[in-house]
Scaffold this motif. Sequence first.
Motif, PDB file in Angstrom:
ATOM      1  N   ALA A   1      38.979  22.405  44.559  1.00 48.45           N
ATOM      2  CA  ALA A   1      39.111  21.274  43.628  1.00 48.45           C
ATOM      3  C   ALA A   1      38.905  19.964  44.368  1.00 48.45           C
ATOM      4  N   ASN A   2      37.648  19.585  44.554  1.00 49.72           N
ATOM      5  CA  ASN A   2      37.334  18.317  45.215  1.00 49.72           C
ATOM      6  C   ASN A   2      37.911  17.157  44.406  1.00 49.72           C
ATOM      7  N   LYS A   3      38.487  16.205  45.105  1.00 48.83           N
ATOM      8  CA  LYS A   3      39.110  15.049  44.449  1.00 48.83           C
ATOM      9  C   LYS A   3      38.112  14.240  43.625  1.00 48.83           C
ATOM     10  N   ASN A   4      36.819  14.364  43.942  1.00 44.48           N
ATOM     11  CA  ASN A   4      35.789  13.600  43.231  1.00 44.48           C
ATOM     12  C   ASN A   4      35.103  14.392  42.128  1.00 44.48           C
ATOM     13  N   HIS A   5      35.559  15.621  41.865  1.00 36.95           N
ATOM     14  CA  HIS A   5      34.977  16.422  40.774  1.00 36.95           C
ATOM     15  C   HIS A   5      35.870  16.275  39.542  1.00 36.95           C
ATOM     16  N   HIS A   6      35.581  15.247  38.757  1.00 38.06           N
ATOM     17  CA  HIS A   6      36.490  14.849  37.685  1.00 38.06           C
ATOM     18  C   HIS A   6      36.335  15.707  36.421  1.00 38.06           C
ATOM     19  N   SER A   7      35.210  16.423  36.287  1.00 42.22           N
ATOM     20  CA  SER A   7      35.004  17.270  35.100  1.00 42.22           C
ATOM     21  C   SER A   7      35.496  18.695  35.316  1.00 42.22           C
ATOM     22  N   LEU A   8      36.135  18.963  36.442  1.00 44.21           N
ATOM     23  CA  LEU A   8      36.498  20.329  36.840  1.00 44.21           C
ATOM     24  C   LEU A   8      37.572  20.944  35.938  1.00 44.21           C
ATOM     25  N   ASP A   9      37.346  22.208  35.571  1.00 41.03           N
ATOM     26  CA  ASP A   9      38.369  23.045  34.949  1.00 41.03           C
ATOM     27  C   ASP A   9      38.729  24.083  36.018  1.00 41.03           C
ATOM     28  N   PRO A  10      39.799  23.893  36.762  1.00 43.36           N
ATOM     29  CA  PRO A  10      40.028  24.649  38.000  1.00 43.36           C
ATOM     30  C   PRO A  10      40.208  26.152  37.799  1.00 43.36           C
ATOM     31  N   GLU A  11      39.853  26.877  38.840  1.00 42.06           N
ATOM     32  CA  GLU A  11      40.001  28.333  38.887  1.00 42.06           C
ATOM     33  C   GLU A  11      40.656  28.726  40.203  1.00 42.06           C
ATOM     34  N   GLY A  12      41.399  29.826  40.171  1.00 37.71           N
ATOM     35  CA  GLY A  12      41.961  30.390  41.384  1.00 37.71           C
ATOM     36  C   GLY A  12      41.140  31.575  41.847  1.00 37.71           C
ATOM     37  N   ILE A  13      40.966  31.689  43.146  1.00 40.05           N
ATOM     38  CA  ILE A  13      40.210  32.794  43.744  1.00 40.05           C
ATOM     39  C   ILE A  13      41.101  33.456  44.780  1.00 40.05           C
ATOM     40  N   GLY A  14      41.363  34.759  44.617  1.00 39.98           N
ATOM     41  CA  GLY A  14      42.157  35.438  45.620  1.00 39.98           C
ATOM     42  C   GLY A  14      43.127  36.450  45.054  1.00 39.98           C
ATOM     43  N   LEU A  15      44.176  36.710  45.785  1.00 40.77           N
ATOM     44  CA  LEU A  15      45.125  37.781  45.517  1.00 40.77           C
ATOM     45  C   LEU A  15      45.743  37.675  44.131  1.00 40.77           C
ATOM     46  N   GLY A  16      45.586  38.737  43.334  1.00 36.80           N
ATOM     47  CA  GLY A  16      46.186  38.785  42.009  1.00 36.80           C
ATOM     48  C   GLY A  16      45.430  38.029  40.944  1.00 36.80           C
ATOM     49  N   MET A  17      44.326  37.363  41.302  1.00 34.55           N
ATOM     50  CA  MET A  17      43.517  36.621  40.339  1.00 34.55           C
ATOM     51  C   MET A  17      42.443  37.522  39.741  1.00 34.55           C
ATOM     52  N   ARG A  18      41.961  37.155  38.557  1.00 34.68           N
ATOM     53  CA  ARG A  18      40.771  37.809  38.029  1.00 34.68           C
ATOM     54  C   ARG A  18      39.604  37.571  39.001  1.00 34.68           C
ATOM     55  N   THR A  19      38.732  38.556  39.121  1.00 34.97           N
ATOM     56  CA  THR A  19      37.562  38.407  39.983  1.00 34.97           C
ATOM     57  C   THR A  19      36.622  37.382  39.355  1.00 34.97           C
ATOM     58  N   LYS A  20      36.258  36.367  40.123  1.00 34.84           N
ATOM     59  CA  LYS A  20      35.386  35.302  39.628  1.00 34.84           C
ATOM     60  C   LYS A  20      33.936  35.575  40.033  1.00 34.84           C
ATOM     61  N   ILE A  21      32.999  34.932  39.298  1.00 31.60           N
ATOM     62  CA  ILE A  21      31.591  35.085  39.660  1.00 31.60           C
ATOM     63  C   ILE A  21      30.952  33.725  39.916  1.00 31.60           C
ATOM     64  N   ASN A  22      29.942  33.733  40.753  1.00 27.92           N
ATOM     65  CA  ASN A  22      29.191  32.533  41.108  1.00 27.92           C
ATOM     66  C   ASN A  22      27.722  32.719  40.766  1.00 27.92           C
ATOM     67  N   VAL A  23      27.100  31.637  40.311  1.00 30.41           N
ATOM     68  CA  VAL A  23      25.671  31.605  39.993  1.00 30.41           C
ATOM     69  C   VAL A  23      24.980  30.661  40.966  1.00 30.41           C
ATOM     70  N   ASN A  24      23.892  31.109  41.578  1.00 34.67           N
ATOM     71  CA  ASN A  24      23.097  30.273  42.480  1.00 34.67           C
ATOM     72  C   ASN A  24      21.969  29.591  41.716  1.00 34.67           C
ATOM     73  N   LEU A  25      21.873  28.268  41.855  1.00 33.43           N
ATOM     74  CA  LEU A  25      20.806  27.496  41.231  1.00 33.43           C
ATOM     75  C   LEU A  25      20.294  26.468  42.228  1.00 33.43           C
ATOM     76  N   GLY A  26      19.306  25.671  41.820  1.00 34.92           N
ATOM     77  CA  GLY A  26      18.845  24.604  42.702  1.00 34.92           C
ATOM     78  C   GLY A  26      17.337  24.510  42.789  1.00 34.92           C
ATOM     79  N   ILE A  27      16.871  23.387  43.292  1.00 33.60           N
ATOM     80  CA  ILE A  27      15.440  23.115  43.403  1.00 33.60           C
ATOM     81  C   ILE A  27      14.941  23.444  44.804  1.00 33.60           C
ATOM     82  N   SER A  28      13.680  23.839  44.873  1.00 32.02           N
ATOM     83  CA  SER A  28      13.052  24.164  46.159  1.00 32.02           C
ATOM     84  C   SER A  28      11.698  23.464  46.238  1.00 32.02           C
TER      85      SER A  28
END
Length: 437
Positions: free
Chosen positions: A46-73
Amino acid sequence: MNYSTQMDAAKKGIVTKEMEVVAKKEGMYVEELKKRVAEGTVAIPANKNHHSLDPEGIGLGMRTKINVNLGISKDCCDIEAEMVKVKKALEMKTEAIMDLSSFGKTEEFRQRLVEISPALIGTVPIYDAVGFYDKELQDITADEFLRVVEKHGEDGADFVTIHAGINKEAADVFKRNKRLTNIVSRGGSLLYGWMELTGNENPFYEHFDRLLDICEKYDITLSLGDACRPGSIHDATDASQVKELMVLGELTLRAWERNVQVIIEGPGHMAMNEIEANVLLEKKLCHGAPFYVLGPIVTDIAPGYDHITSAIGGAIAAGSGADFLCYVTPAEHLRLPSLDDMKEGIIAAKIAAHAGDIAKQIPGSSEIDYKMSKARQQLDWKKMFELAIEPEKPTEYRESSMPAHEDSCTMCGKMCSMRNMNKIMEGKNINILREDE
């Protein structure tokens, strides 16, 4: 009471608003969550400058989260096309998006992404360095690499992949132990190349304390990258991979001393029978830090279908204790993913994560499966589609081939087991050949 990071707050006994949100999402007592954040077994990027963030927990006892890779090349530098993918990924409720941009208007894309995204945002600063400075790799200084990390922190990146574990000692192990596919991590290969070309130590390892200063300033979670992840099942669990993991475990403790949250990145390509052992190895060597895996891809021979090979490995990894899955698309190893490739990758990763949660017995994880089975028993097609992990395709399939009788499908017709068992259990005649009376 003031605090610098989520971990600092947890150690001081402070419940942050991010902890409250995560605890509610996970159905967990906030005091237990706070304890795990303090210990490092859960990270809340949770970066202090990410003001639109809806936070998530990652780790022990949490639901398994997924990540999507995007970006320009360099070959595909259309920001608007990538923003369409971003909006679709958010619509599909992915928990994290990694910006892997390596060319063009990377700053503009990153800033727009952070501005609109409630999902966690990750970056790989070394990808950005060559374009940011318009210099060849070997001409970039250690100070300049770290300044790019600072820029990503300013822009609001919640977690950054830093390949700090491929130090000179780990590089020597790699040189002494021949690999089939060498170093396949893009960031890892760039750092190894820089070290070989300049003769210097890995700048992120040598100046790790300065890196921690930056992370603490913005509350960036360190995603310690696996430069030596296996790029083939032949190279899995070899000396290079394990040596780097040991270094990452040491760096994890140093980060936690500074209240910087840590995620450990993992393989890679790996045979199914090695996955559980690798999860155990990471948890032991890295002191229970959350584990983030790419796949693992369980066979090397399925280009065009690696969303399937990775979903198989991801489900096993998640069920064995991995916490965070990086999606893999059908385009893996072949091209920049299209919008449809991205959708397929997200769905495959979601299936793997959910299957892993059931195996890990995450509280409430199988409730939706019970509801789906009930809807199937009742032949309630509308409810089935509402509960589906992705409703578009099953709805399309159903509508493209409608049966003569609503309480069946065109596969079984009136021989449908659900239909016939319902009738028998109600004391009714089945009437397969005749119309119902």
